[in-house]
Design a protein around this motif. Sequence first.
Motif, mmCIF file in Angstrom:
data_model
loop_
_atom_site.group_PDB
_atom_site.id
_atom_site.type_symbol
_atom_site.label_atom_id
_atom_site.label_comp_id
_atom_site.label_asym_id
_atom_site.label_seq_id
_atom_site.Cartn_x
_atom_site.Cartn_y
_atom_site.Cartn_z
ATOM 1 N N MET A 161 -3.624 0.343 -1.119
ATOM 2 C CA MET A 161 -4.712 0.791 -1.989
ATOM 3 C C MET A 161 -4.189 1.472 -3.249
ATOM 4 S SD MET A 161 -7.517 -0.254 -0.651
ATOM 5 C CE MET A 161 -8.627 0.625 -1.751
ATOM 6 N N VAL A 162 -3.181 2.306 -3.093
ATOM 7 C CA VAL A 162 -2.637 3.018 -4.257
ATOM 8 C C VAL A 162 -1.857 2.075 -5.167
ATOM 9 C CG1 VAL A 162 -0.996 4.791 -4.998
ATOM 10 C CG2 VAL A 162 -2.568 5.256 -3.110
ATOM 11 N N MET A 169 -6.809 -5.223 -7.677
ATOM 12 C CA MET A 169 -7.755 -4.794 -6.650
ATOM 13 C C MET A 169 -9.038 -5.614 -6.664
ATOM 14 S SD MET A 169 -8.320 -2.971 -4.034
ATOM 15 C CE MET A 169 -6.861 -1.926 -4.080
ATOM 16 N N LEU A 170 -9.516 -5.994 -7.827
ATOM 17 C CA LEU A 170 -10.731 -6.815 -7.894
ATOM 18 C C LEU A 170 -10.515 -8.157 -7.200
ATOM 19 C CD1 LEU A 170 -12.040 -6.183 -11.531
ATOM 20 C CD2 LEU A 170 -13.059 -5.389 -9.387
ATOM 21 N N ASP A 171 -9.354 -8.748 -7.413
ATOM 22 C CA ASP A 171 -9.035 -10.014 -6.747
ATOM 23 C C ASP A 171 -8.918 -9.817 -5.239
ATOM 24 O OD1 ASP A 171 -8.942 -11.389 -9.172
ATOM 25 O OD2 ASP A 171 -6.818 -10.920 -9.469
ATOM 26 N N LYS A 198 -13.290 9.241 0.548
ATOM 27 C CA LYS A 198 -13.719 9.314 -0.851
ATOM 28 C C LYS A 198 -12.645 8.796 -1.806
ATOM 29 C CE LYS A 198 -16.770 13.320 -0.198
ATOM 30 N NZ LYS A 198 -16.978 14.757 -0.526
ATOM 31 N N VAL A 199 -11.401 9.196 -1.529
ATOM 32 C CA VAL A 199 -10.293 8.762 -2.391
ATOM 33 C C VAL A 199 -10.093 7.256 -2.298
ATOM 34 C CG1 VAL A 199 -7.800 8.896 -2.755
ATOM 35 C CG2 VAL A 199 -9.097 10.981 -2.331
ATOM 36 N N GLY A 205 -12.988 0.949 -5.973
ATOM 37 C CA GLY A 205 -13.672 0.696 -7.224
ATOM 38 C C GLY A 205 -15.143 0.344 -7.111
ATOM 39 N N GLY A 206 -15.638 -0.016 -5.938
ATOM 40 C CA GLY A 206 -17.056 -0.324 -5.839
ATOM 41 C C GLY A 206 -17.374 -1.311 -4.748
#
Length: 208
Positions: A161-162, A169-171, A198-199, A205-206
């Motif tokens: 994730m980081v 990340m979108l892909d 939360k992090v 991103g959504g």
Amino acid sequence: PQVAPGEAAQGSGRVTIPGEYGCTLEEDIVSDTSSMFRRVLVSLSTGNRDEGTYVDDALAQQDAQCLYEAGEKKWGTDEVQFMAILCTRNRCHLLRVFDAYSRIANKDITDSIKSEMSGDLEDALLAVVKCVRNKPAYFAERLYKSMKGFGTDDNTLIRVMVSRSEIDMLDIRREFLTMYGKSLYSFIKGDCSGDYRKVLLRLCGGED
């Protein structure tokens, strides 16, 4: 940031660890691993993969035949041949090799790796093939496996994730939804809690 198998560090050949660690990444790999698994990791860390897009059809066919003869066609496995091809050829060329291999061996290259190898070496070469084919799908799978079932592999979840949050990340989110029928956002929401959740959701991103 995390570098996927077969993904050289931007703008450089050999990948090194910052000076405060007192050694290069290659030296650390050598001290902590062994056998053919070590050789694969060292080969990837040196950043010697062809980063071009040119495909030589005759060479791709030859590479596919070499892989077949190094594994399925012989007693035992010539791991060096697998390493030499999978860790140095460019992505476009390898995709052609994989197609040619399927026609020659009547099975996918991943099935051959699974049947011919085991342990860390198997995992490493499978990761290379998956990243060559679809890097976001590889990371989507890593994220899914880190959260599915009882318990969470926090190290893998945090690392991916980081490290990929500002890269692809979108892909990864799109691949995750396609592969598992559930958004990465909702998967994290159901698996984690508190500030940790939360992090991770912010990094995600959504919702998709």
